[in-house]
Design a protein around this motif. Sequence first.
Motif, mmCIF file in Angstrom:
data_model
loop_
_atom_site.group_PDB
_atom_site.id
_atom_site.type_symbol
_atom_site.label_atom_id
_atom_site.label_comp_id
_atom_site.label_asym_id
_atom_site.label_seq_id
_atom_site.Cartn_x
_atom_site.Cartn_y
_atom_site.Cartn_z
ATOM 1 N N ARG A 48 -9.453 87.196 63.237
ATOM 2 C CA ARG A 48 -8.387 87.695 62.398
ATOM 3 C C ARG A 48 -9.587 88.843 61.116
ATOM 4 N N GLN A 49 -10.916 88.127 61.201
ATOM 5 C CA GLN A 49 -11.937 89.336 60.567
ATOM 6 C C GLN A 49 -12.392 90.581 61.426
ATOM 7 N N ARG A 50 -12.400 91.037 63.027
ATOM 8 C CA ARG A 50 -12.260 91.065 63.705
ATOM 9 C C ARG A 50 -11.164 92.217 63.935
ATOM 10 N N VAL A 51 -10.199 91.778 63.379
ATOM 11 C CA VAL A 51 -8.564 93.336 63.601
ATOM 12 C C VAL A 51 -8.913 93.706 62.442
ATOM 13 N N PHE A 52 -8.680 93.125 61.436
ATOM 14 C CA PHE A 52 -8.770 93.297 60.074
ATOM 15 C C PHE A 52 -9.896 95.108 59.961
ATOM 16 N N LYS A 63 -4.045 105.456 63.088
ATOM 17 C CA LYS A 63 -3.884 105.348 61.543
ATOM 18 C C LYS A 63 -1.994 105.100 61.760
ATOM 19 N N ILE A 64 -1.509 106.146 62.086
ATOM 20 C CA ILE A 64 -0.195 105.822 62.152
ATOM 21 C C ILE A 64 0.067 105.599 63.406
ATOM 22 N N TRP A 65 -0.356 105.592 64.488
ATOM 23 C CA TRP A 65 -0.152 104.335 65.277
ATOM 24 C C TRP A 65 -0.271 102.567 64.671
ATOM 25 N N TRP A 66 -1.570 102.110 63.969
ATOM 26 C CA TRP A 66 -1.564 101.159 63.768
ATOM 27 C C TRP A 66 -0.331 100.929 63.115
ATOM 28 N N ASP A 67 0.162 101.473 62.063
ATOM 29 C CA ASP A 67 0.843 101.045 61.238
ATOM 30 C C ASP A 67 2.239 100.734 61.456
ATOM 31 N N VAL A 68 2.930 101.385 62.488
ATOM 32 C CA VAL A 68 3.908 100.982 63.542
ATOM 33 C C VAL A 68 3.401 99.922 64.354
ATOM 34 N N VAL A 69 2.820 99.449 64.934
ATOM 35 C CA VAL A 69 1.832 98.245 65.110
ATOM 36 C C VAL A 69 2.576 96.834 64.337
ATOM 37 N N LYS A 70 1.646 97.561 62.986
ATOM 38 C CA LYS A 70 1.943 96.169 61.624
ATOM 39 C C LYS A 70 3.495 95.925 61.587
ATOM 40 N N LYS A 71 4.376 96.698 61.603
ATOM 41 C CA LYS A 71 5.488 96.506 61.379
ATOM 42 C C LYS A 71 6.431 95.633 62.213
ATOM 43 N N THR A 72 5.280 95.646 63.772
ATOM 44 C CA THR A 72 6.247 94.701 64.767
ATOM 45 C C THR A 72 5.611 93.071 65.400
ATOM 46 N N ARG A 73 4.446 93.044 64.689
ATOM 47 C CA ARG A 73 3.443 91.887 64.875
ATOM 48 C C ARG A 73 2.860 91.571 63.656
ATOM 49 N N LEU A 75 0.523 90.189 61.937
ATOM 50 C CA LEU A 75 -0.823 90.156 62.185
ATOM 51 C C LEU A 75 -2.249 88.862 61.466
ATOM 52 N N ASN A 76 -1.562 87.673 60.805
ATOM 53 C CA ASN A 76 -2.300 86.826 60.083
ATOM 54 C C ASN A 76 -2.994 86.301 61.830
ATOM 55 N N THR A 77 -1.356 85.929 62.901
ATOM 56 C CA THR A 77 -1.861 85.598 63.812
ATOM 57 C C THR A 77 -2.436 86.342 65.199
ATOM 58 N N MET A 78 -3.016 87.416 64.810
ATOM 59 C CA MET A 78 -2.844 88.551 66.197
ATOM 60 C C MET A 78 -4.997 87.834 66.304
ATOM 61 N N THR A 79 -5.450 87.431 67.607
ATOM 62 C CA THR A 79 -6.651 87.428 67.528
ATOM 63 C C THR A 79 -7.124 89.249 68.181
#
Length: 184
Positions: A48-52, A63-73, A75-79
């Motif tokens: 979690r710390q690595r992803v953050f 950053k734009i790409w990541w904003d889209v990813v955040k809407k579809t994933r 992040l609390n469980t993302m490894t």
Amino acid sequence: MGYGFKLVYERFRKQSLPNFEGKPDPMVVEEWLKSIEAIFDHMELDDRQRVFCAAHLLKMDAKIWWDVVKKTRDLNTMTWANFIQVFNKKYYSATILETKVDEFVTLMQGNLFDIEYAQNVYRLARFTPEIVPTEAMKVQSFVRGLQPMIARDVKMTSVEVVSYAEILDKALGVEYLDVMTQLF
């Protein structure tokens, strides 16, 4: 985000790591990932710390790409492995890697000095493990792209070349002699 997490992030920020802007160059992508993973390992960060922390280094197109990813994933469980998978799908696409393979296959010395040409061969060879799986094949690829006169002289002075470093050394010697001959 708890106080402990904020401390981790502050320690991370002090590392002066490069931002990633989203340029689709596999060499830039690879270098960025290696540099942040080395710090992650050193700091012993969890997934979690690595992803953050990685997300905070994404700028501009990334950053734009990541904003889209955040809407579809979630992040609390993302490894970290999930992050790498999503990241590579975007920035290490088959098309981009194919471009690097094409660059390698068509690479010629042209007006480059041997050392510059050798650096290009070495950088691009890592994207072509199926084309140059052995040291001998890397040597052949290097010699194939040399200027014809240098390649001829290198082949004449090389009864048996064992390594890429040896063939580069021979090519540099031939190039040096050619330059000195032209000067005098």
